[in-house]
Scaffold this active site. Structure first.
Site, PDB file in Angstrom:
ATOM      1  N   GLY A 186       0.790  -1.232   0.000  1.00 17.40           N
ATOM      2  CA  GLY A 186       0.000   0.000   0.000  1.00 17.40           C
ATOM      3  C   GLY A 186       0.818   1.276   0.000  1.00 17.40           C
ATOM      4  O   GLY A 186       0.270   2.367   0.187  1.00 17.40           O
ATOM      5  N   PRO A 215       4.962  -4.805  -1.378  1.00 21.31           N
ATOM      6  CA  PRO A 215       4.658  -3.684  -2.286  1.00 21.31           C
ATOM      7  C   PRO A 215       4.228  -4.166  -3.667  1.00 21.31           C
ATOM      8  O   PRO A 215       4.785  -5.134  -4.182  1.00 21.31           O
ATOM      9  CB  PRO A 215       5.997  -2.948  -2.387  1.00 21.31           C
ATOM     10  CG  PRO A 215       7.024  -4.012  -2.159  1.00 21.31           C
ATOM     11  CD  PRO A 215       6.406  -5.020  -1.226  1.00 21.31           C
ATOM     12  N   ARG A 247       2.145  -1.575  -6.168  1.00 17.59           N
ATOM     13  CA  ARG A 247       2.176  -0.277  -6.843  1.00 17.59           C
ATOM     14  C   ARG A 247       3.562   0.375  -6.807  1.00 17.59           C
ATOM     15  O   ARG A 247       4.058   0.890  -7.806  1.00 17.59           O
ATOM     16  CB  ARG A 247       1.172   0.652  -6.146  1.00 17.59           C
ATOM     17  CG  ARG A 247       1.007   2.018  -6.795  1.00 17.59           C
ATOM     18  CD  ARG A 247       0.242   2.983  -5.845  1.00 17.59           C
ATOM     19  NE  ARG A 247      -0.939   2.370  -5.267  1.00 17.59           N
ATOM     20  CZ  ARG A 247      -2.131   2.268  -5.868  1.00 17.59           C
ATOM     21  NH1 ARG A 247      -2.297   2.771  -7.060  1.00 17.59           N
ATOM     22  NH2 ARG A 247      -3.157   1.680  -5.268  1.00 17.59           N
ATOM     23  N   ARG A 258      -8.976   3.694 -13.353  1.00 15.41           N
ATOM     24  CA  ARG A 258      -8.740   4.239 -12.017  1.00 15.41           C
ATOM     25  C   ARG A 258      -9.383   5.617 -11.790  1.00 15.41           C
ATOM     26  O   ARG A 258      -9.994   5.843 -10.744  1.00 15.41           O
ATOM     27  CB  ARG A 258      -7.243   4.260 -11.702  1.00 15.41           C
ATOM     28  CG  ARG A 258      -6.635   2.836 -11.698  1.00 15.41           C
ATOM     29  CD  ARG A 258      -5.161   2.825 -11.288  1.00 15.41           C
ATOM     30  NE  ARG A 258      -5.009   3.243  -9.911  1.00 15.41           N
ATOM     31  CZ  ARG A 258      -4.602   4.433  -9.531  1.00 15.41           C
ATOM     32  NH1 ARG A 258      -4.244   5.325 -10.428  1.00 15.41           N
ATOM     33  NH2 ARG A 258      -4.534   4.743  -8.267  1.00 15.41           N
ATOM     34  N   CYS A 290     -17.774   5.036 -24.327  1.00 11.38           N
ATOM     35  CA  CYS A 290     -19.097   5.643 -24.311  1.00 11.38           C
ATOM     36  C   CYS A 290     -19.642   5.794 -22.898  1.00 11.38           C
ATOM     37  O   CYS A 290     -20.614   5.131 -22.505  1.00 11.38           O
ATOM     38  CB  CYS A 290     -20.044   4.839 -25.177  1.00 11.38           C
ATOM     39  SG  CYS A 290     -19.522   4.868 -26.888  1.00 11.38           S
ATOM     40  N   GLU A 291     -18.985   6.620 -22.125  1.00 20.62           N
ATOM     41  CA  GLU A 291     -19.391   6.969 -20.763  1.00 20.62           C
ATOM     42  C   GLU A 291     -18.930   8.403 -20.535  1.00 20.62           C
ATOM     43  O   GLU A 291     -17.776   8.727 -20.808  1.00 20.62           O
ATOM     44  CB  GLU A 291     -18.656   6.089 -19.733  1.00 20.62           C
ATOM     45  CG  GLU A 291     -19.055   4.636 -19.705  1.00 20.62           C
ATOM     46  CD  GLU A 291     -20.382   4.401 -18.996  1.00 20.62           C
ATOM     47  OE1 GLU A 291     -20.660   5.109 -17.997  1.00 20.62           O
ATOM     48  OE2 GLU A 291     -21.128   3.528 -19.439  1.00 20.62           O
ATOM     49  N   TYR A 323      -1.715  -1.427 -11.874  1.00 21.64           N
ATOM     50  CA  TYR A 323      -3.162  -1.645 -11.893  1.00 21.64           C
ATOM     51  C   TYR A 323      -3.856  -1.281 -13.203  1.00 21.64           C
ATOM     52  O   TYR A 323      -4.822  -1.956 -13.569  1.00 21.64           O
ATOM     53  CB  TYR A 323      -3.863  -0.949 -10.703  1.00 21.64           C
ATOM     54  CG  TYR A 323      -3.401  -1.531  -9.390  1.00 21.64           C
ATOM     55  CD1 TYR A 323      -3.779  -2.814  -9.023  1.00 21.64           C
ATOM     56  CD2 TYR A 323      -2.530  -0.846  -8.558  1.00 21.64           C
ATOM     57  CE1 TYR A 323      -3.318  -3.386  -7.846  1.00 21.64           C
ATOM     58  CE2 TYR A 323      -2.064  -1.406  -7.371  1.00 21.64           C
ATOM     59  CZ  TYR A 323      -2.466  -2.672  -7.019  1.00 21.64           C
ATOM     60  OH  TYR A 323      -2.013  -3.242  -5.863  1.00 21.64           O
TER      61      TYR A 323
HETATM   62  C1  PLP Z   1      -2.933  -5.420  -3.267  1.00 27.83           C
HETATM   63  C2  PLP Z   1      -2.193  -6.015  -2.145  1.00 27.83           C
HETATM   64  C3  PLP Z   1      -0.888  -5.619  -1.873  1.00 27.83           C
HETATM   65  C4  PLP Z   1      -0.166  -4.572  -2.665  1.00 27.83           C
HETATM   66  O1  PLP Z   1      -0.747  -3.318  -2.591  1.00 27.83           O
HETATM   67  P1  PLP Z   1      -0.024  -2.076  -3.285  1.00 27.83           P
HETATM   68  O2  PLP Z   1      -0.881  -0.944  -2.988  1.00 27.83           O
HETATM   69  O3  PLP Z   1       0.019  -2.359  -4.738  1.00 27.83           O
HETATM   70  O4  PLP Z   1       1.313  -1.972  -2.681  1.00 27.83           O
HETATM   71  C5  PLP Z   1      -0.225  -6.242  -0.845  1.00 27.83           C
HETATM   72  N1  PLP Z   1      -0.819  -7.197  -0.101  1.00 27.83           N
HETATM   73  C6  PLP Z   1      -2.086  -7.596  -0.350  1.00 27.83           C
HETATM   74  C7  PLP Z   1      -2.673  -8.664   0.472  1.00 27.83           C
HETATM   75  C8  PLP Z   1      -2.807  -7.021  -1.361  1.00 27.83           C
HETATM   76  O5  PLP Z   1      -4.046  -7.420  -1.583  1.00 27.83           O
END
Ligand code: PLP
Length: 442
Positions: free
Chosen positions: A255, A298, A300, A337, A368-369, A397
């Site tokens: 995250g 990680p 993202r 997104r 078409c949105e 993503y």
């Molecule tokens: C999606 C996810 C991640 C990675 O999240 P990022 O935001 O891409 O770093 C890590 N662990 C779990 C369990 C996830 O579902």
């Protein structure tokens, strides 16, 4: 290299040609578009490797017994999997499909962890047959199902439990996963987590090595991590006292934020590493727990910055005193997104990098949105038909969430390996035949 304000959100190797064209490691994007067509996703290998090193080194510096596990749902691709393996990272999959990509890229099963809140019997069976090292269990049904599959196959499966710590990471509600009202994880607050630990410990063929949580994404703050870690470790010490649960492995998920807009900077990886490591050590010291192995996940932040989406401008609609819509040849089909959770992007006119950005426009997709808007109210140089529009930080993503809405084909993906090697096609553009192949016509 000319300096322009997006250098911190584009791939590390980005630059500008003398005539003002965006380059990725020396490759001009206009030439890439000529060769591979538009829209195009460009990934920079150097940036992927740099991010792997950045994570590995920063976490190892702060916490010796740590491993980085790339969450491949951000971008699952054989070439990327190979880079991840070469850089010494582990990997997470969340479906049988991602597992299939891993297996077909020869990703070592003993470096795989299988996540997901509703894995099916077939998926779990495949995972066990392949020899996936860890399975992170996310429901009571799964505890029973996985134990019975393990029994049938005569295997003892190492598992983690996904817990929900009821912590708000202050990101979009749709990307918050560790709050009480979430489909993910056994809630500590409601007593489910305790019950899950007890049940898993009692299973004949499951080996419970640790716990995991994932708060959401992208998380721009550090406190949610320290708060959640303290809470979960204090819970684990209770479980040790009650059930002799031994916390060998601990994962605070992923995250970690990346820069999408130049104005909103994420914390450094070193800052995440420090707060996570310090919180684990402090809490373990407090409850006299041995330091567990730390697994960081990680997605993202490994892959997001390495990818750039390039589109071509078609229609331009000026509504006097209201707005100028600049329509491009992609949109919510390859990047949902912005429509799904109001994600914001910086926009670069990729052939006019050195020109003054004096036109306020909205970049619209071709789907078409009315909600198919890639970027609202951004400044670019005078837009003209045929201009190339780059969206940095498009590596995570976007393509994994891509759809064929409007029966639109998905873009091609190229990997820039180095400045001297030719660009490498790692996923070809879809064709109409690809779209038609599943339909039954008579
Ligand atoms: C999606 C996810 C991640 C990675 O999240 P990022 O935001 O891409 O770093 C890590 N662990 C779990 C369990 C996830 O579902």
């Amino acid at each position: 290299m000319n300096s322009f304000k997006e250098t911190e959100i584009l791939p590390f190797s980005s630059g500008v040609s003398p005539d003002g064209v965006l380059q990725i490691n020396g490759h001009s994007v206009d030439e890439l578009i000529d060769k591979f067509g538009s829209p195009l996703y460009i990934y920079d290998e150097d940036t992927i490797r740099k991010m792997c090193v950045e994570f590995r080194e920063n976490f190892c510096n702060h916490y010796e017994n740590s491993h980085i596990e790339y969450s491949c749902k951000a971008f699952a691709n054989p070439f990327v999997n190979k880079i991840i393996d070469e850089e010494g990272l582990f990997m997470d999959v969340v479906t049988g499909g991602e597992l299939a990509v891993a297996i077909n890229s020869n990703f070592p099963p003993n470096k795989l962890n299988f996540h997901g809140n509703n894995k099916g019997k077939d998926e779990l069976t495949e995972a066990l047959k392949y020899g996936v090292e860890y399975i992170t269990i996310d429901s009571f049904a799964e505890i029973n199902l996985l134990n019975s599959i393990s029994e049938d196959l005569g295997k003892f499966q190492k598992v983690m439990l996904r817990l929900s710590p009821s912590i708000d990471p202050h990101t979009h509600l749709l990307t918050s996963t560790g709050i009480l009202d979430s489909k993910f994880g056994f809630s500590i607050e409601t007593g489910d987590a305790e019950l899950a630990i007890k049940q898993t410990l009692d299973k004949s063929n499951l080996i419970l090595d640790g716990v995991h949580f994932h708060l959401g994404s992208p998380i721009f703050e550090l406190e949610p991590f320290s708060e959640a870690i303290e809470y979960v470790i204090s819970f684990c010490s209770e479980m040790r006292d009650k059930y002799s649960f031994n916390l060998k492995r601990f994962s605070p998920g992923g995250g970690f934020a990346i820069g999408y807009k130049t104005e909103k900077k994420p914390p450094k990886i070193s800052e995440y590493a420090k707060v996570i490591s310090d919180s684990i050590k402090m809490s373990c010291d407090k409850y006299s727990l041995q330091y567990p192995e730390l697994i960081v996940e990680p997605g993202r932040s490994i892959i997001g910055r390495s990818g750039v989406a390039i589109y071509t401008v078609g229609g331009i609609k000026k509504i006097k005193d209201v707005r100028t819509y600049v329509s491009v040849d992609g949109g919510m089909g390859d990047n949902i997104r912005p429509a799904l959770y109001q994600s914001e992007y910086s926009v670069i006119s990729a052939g006019k990098v050195n020109e003054e950005r004096d036109n306020l426009v909205t970049i619209a997709g071709k789907f078409c949105e009315s909600g198919d808007i890639l970027a609202k109210d951004v400044y670019i140089p005078n837009p003209e038909v045929g201009d190339l529009i780059a969206l940095p930080a498009s590596g995570a993503y976007n393509l994994m969430m891509a759809s064929n809405y409007n029966m639109q084909t998905k873009p091609a993906v190229v990997l820039i390996k180095s400045s001297s090697e030719p660009p490498y096609l790692i996923s070809r553009r879809e064709t109409y035949n690809d779209l038609l192949r599943l339909s039954i016509f008579e």
